[in-house]
Write an enzyme that holds these catalytic residues in place. Sequence first.
Site, PDB file in Angstrom:
ATOM      1  N   LYS A  86       0.937  -0.950  -0.240  1.00 27.06           N
ATOM      2  CA  LYS A  86      -0.254  -0.325   0.073  1.00 27.06           C
ATOM      3  C   LYS A  86       1.004   1.374   0.005  1.00 27.06           C
ATOM      4  CE  LYS A  86      -4.318  -2.231   2.408  1.00 27.06           C
ATOM      5  NZ  LYS A  86      -3.960  -3.271   1.493  1.00 27.06           N
ATOM      6  N   GLU A 170      -2.314   6.671   7.991  1.00 30.51           N
ATOM      7  CA  GLU A 170      -3.278   7.459   7.478  1.00 30.51           C
ATOM      8  C   GLU A 170      -3.963   8.674   8.432  1.00 30.51           C
ATOM      9  OE1 GLU A 170      -6.086   5.075   4.904  1.00 30.51           O
ATOM     10  OE2 GLU A 170      -4.655   4.958   3.238  1.00 30.51           O
ATOM     11  N   HIS A 205     -13.523  -3.442  10.122  1.00 27.54           N
ATOM     12  CA  HIS A 205     -13.094  -2.786   8.700  1.00 27.54           C
ATOM     13  C   HIS A 205     -13.091  -4.052   7.456  1.00 27.54           C
ATOM     14  CE1 HIS A 205     -11.191  -0.168  11.209  1.00 27.54           C
ATOM     15  NE2 HIS A 205     -10.220  -1.132  11.892  1.00 27.54           N
ATOM     16  N   ARG A 262      -7.612  -8.319  -8.079  1.00 26.96           N
ATOM     17  CA  ARG A 262      -8.246  -9.594  -8.279  1.00 26.96           C
ATOM     18  C   ARG A 262      -9.837  -9.277  -8.593  1.00 26.96           C
ATOM     19  NH1 ARG A 262     -10.187  -9.186  -3.080  1.00 26.96           N
ATOM     20  NH2 ARG A 262      -9.784  -9.349  -1.364  1.00 26.96           N
TER      21      ARG A 262
END
Length: 624
Positions: A86, A170, A205, A262
């Site tokens: 990421k 983040e 999440h 994917r």
Amino acid sequence: VYSDVDCDAVHTTLADEAVSLGGATATDSYLDTTKIFAAAELSGADAVHPGYGFLSENAAFARECEQRGLCFVGPPASAIDAMGSKSAAKAIMTDADVPLLPGYHGEDQAASTLLDAAKETGFPVLLKAAAGGGGKGMRIVETESAFSEALAAAKREAAKSFGDDKMLVEKFLTHPRHIELQIFVDQHGNAVHIFDRDCSIQRRHQKIIEEAPAPDIDDAVRERMANSAIAAARAIDYVGAGTVEFLLDSDGAFFFMEMNTRLQVEHPISEMISGQDFVAWQIEIARGNTLPLAQHELSINGHSIESRIYAENPENDFLPDSGILARLRFPEESASIRVDTGVTEGDEISIHYDPMIAKVIVHAVDRETAISRMRRALEATRIVGPETNIDYLLRILKQHDFIAAPPSTSFVNEYATALKKPQHQPVDVIAAAIVVAEGYRSDNLWQQFPAWRANLPKQLPIVLTDSSGDTCVVLHYNDHTLSSASIDDVSYAVSATVADDHLTIAVDGHRLQRRWLRAEDRLLISGDQHFAFRIAHADTGDSDDAGTDTMLRAPMSGKVVAVAKQAGDTVEKGDAIIIVEAMKMEHTLRAAGTGTIEQCHVTEGDLVSGDQLLAVVDFDNGEQ
């Protein structure tokens, strides 16, 4: 291919040819590339479809497929590499002018560096595994004091799930929506998006309800997100099916989160609104053909919603459950109702894999009708066995604020109280007692249940147990005809007919329809909610009071991944004592007060069963 656990699984029995991988855990089976390649060679396969889990985003596997002359039905290894981290993905997105959240995605992984980055970004922040996905290795950190423990837990979970504990930081948006774009790119450079999805309803999440298209988004914002998704794919020379995920703020600003290289679990809702088969698209692209349709040939038809049914207990922090699916009923499939599942009645939900049981997908002309159709579909979905989230999903779909406007990712937390499971009503427990009584209908019914006296009305006591405790229902009969029922000395006029799995019951003149499923001593009564009971028949008076206030027991079957306190150690309220992991999810057992660990019965790596005694705590001053 199948593991030892899946030797009789649906995907194994449906296949014309299946190869055993052995093992039980994912590491010993579906993640063992040597076994996968041996199966490909044995079967003479010329392509490998990785599904949407396990090796689907493993660049090394995709690269080795290419080296062995096998077609990997997915993107090139270089694209997986680019988005697999990421932090690296965010650097690429910066160059592609795709908007990003403030935060840190650098190489320096010292705890002090990450903490400094969090303070600079400003709390709350989100710690996220750089190699992660599916909510694993993620922690929301509200304050500086909570950072160290959250970082350790996130890194530990990331290392176990992905073999990589690198983290990024983040800025955490408190009320964003989770919007994602489905994209396809062929080997000739043609790219399209097949519209967007709203995946904001999440717990831990992880998504549990998704819908397409994402409702109530300004057309200009929608177009900018689609263009950014295509730009993200082109920036890494992407090929195949992919999903670009964004956070959408209330002011219309959106930020890149990640790209999943994917097919997504929730792809069926996009198939429903577009009329396309995404797996067919994947195979056409892998064969070197051009995209089946151009962007201008794609259009949206109606609205679609997907609900993920998990073996888990929403009333106990969504802890995963396991066990045999003793009874399993899905809604009847049609052009507007689809059920994707890998299990059938009698299968076991294992601790070794994800606890998802099925996905129920509906399609309708608009969102309002789709919500109504989904509610009916979930009401018709009945399971006797492990705990499930079916009722929880129903309660979400009935919330006024969910129906009135698209929710944010904080919906589950904000409505935690309203989404609590309601206690059963008299009609439901009386219906359960009637089903039990019908099961014992015979010429000697009153010998089996001799709770009657000569020359007085016959009565039949049934004791049922659920999460609220024991309830004794006394059914009263005149000449073997049910006339009334009493609960805690409150009497109700009752009549009922039972046919197959259907029950028509009238309580004090209020007539209702119920469905039921039974497996030995377990019984499910279904209306607009599902109520599960255990049949006790008689109140034994037994109680489990053997020091449970001081005993730490395993909340589910799983593996001990950390023992933070040993016998003799002192603890303060809230201290972590033992961490148990099951189905890729951690549960931390914490001290309920100040005291001393009297006994510790496990060590790191031990496998434990649900309710197993792990440790005993001696609390000071009677604290609990």
